[in-house]
Design an enzyme around this catalytic site. Sequence first.
Site, short mmCIF file in Angstrom:
data_model
loop_
_atom_site.label_atom_id
_atom_site.label_comp_id
_atom_site.label_asym_id
_atom_site.label_seq_id
_atom_site.Cartn_x
_atom_site.Cartn_y
_atom_site.Cartn_z
N LYS A 29 0.81 -1.22 0.00
CA LYS A 29 0.00 0.00 0.00
C LYS A 29 0.85 1.27 0.00
O LYS A 29 2.05 1.27 0.26
CB LYS A 29 -0.97 -0.01 1.19
N ARG A 38 -3.88 -10.03 4.97
CA ARG A 38 -4.33 -10.03 3.58
C ARG A 38 -3.17 -9.50 2.72
O ARG A 38 -2.80 -8.33 2.82
CB ARG A 38 -5.58 -9.16 3.43
#
Length: 283
Positions: free
Chosen positions: A228, A262
């Site tokens: 991210k 995740r």
Amino acid sequence: MSLAISRNRLPCGSRFLDLTRPQVMGILNVTPDSFSDGGRFAMRDAALRHAESMVLAGATLIDVGGESTRPGAQVVSVAEELARVAPVVEAIAAELDVIVSVDTSTPEVITESAKLGAGLINDVRSLQRDGALQAAAATGLPVCLMHMRGEPTTMQQNPQYDDVLGAVADFLRERLAICEAAGISAERIVLDPGFGFAKTLEHNLSLFRRMPALQVFGLPLLVGVSRKSMIGAVLGREVDGRLYGSLALAALAVAKGASILRVHDVAETVDVVRMVAAVEAAQ
């Protein structure tokens, strides 16, 4: 089922997720526009092969998403999302020994995925889309509730909090109550702080550092920070150079109480989880 039992073994359709140790969820985006791997696995056979490779690498869940939720992403039609997701969910559920999670906010996709063998509903909108709450309740499947303000198209437009941890906790507490009123008991709920969703870099770092406070809910925590922008902002790396930052956060997440990670890079993350577990189990 008592809460204590649910924390150790989460029923996910025909399978159970062992929560006595951290589990790795592999990301499978069947979209053309996801921030990291958009378009690579949009076809059924390519998606199935990638899912198989992640299972072989140690993933115990595969999270199938047909609608990108990256910052600025546009909503897709129900028909398009179903066409992307349903064949992949059906194939994985039939051919692989893994829990299929569906990353969706759409009631029709929730309902159809459950019929095809999905074991978990993972909704970034926390079942706030019209009809989603009722659809999820009807499936009997566990759900993951994530904190986000607004929609992906607008969520990164100057997000502000007096106390980001307090805001996240208050939101999750409210959604928990709404879910329980709709027939989704706490034993069926996983919580996600929502890193990267309506949060600045400073918000993300502060929330991550204080994440153990969210264990007050007594529910499994899912953490999704793989590749991210918070990693890019700290390290100055583009998406394909964020592996080491992702692994550092994976180790920290496990130390701070995460039950599910995740991730895009399954094999590397599984090694991290096993190494942390070995240290923690030492006498």
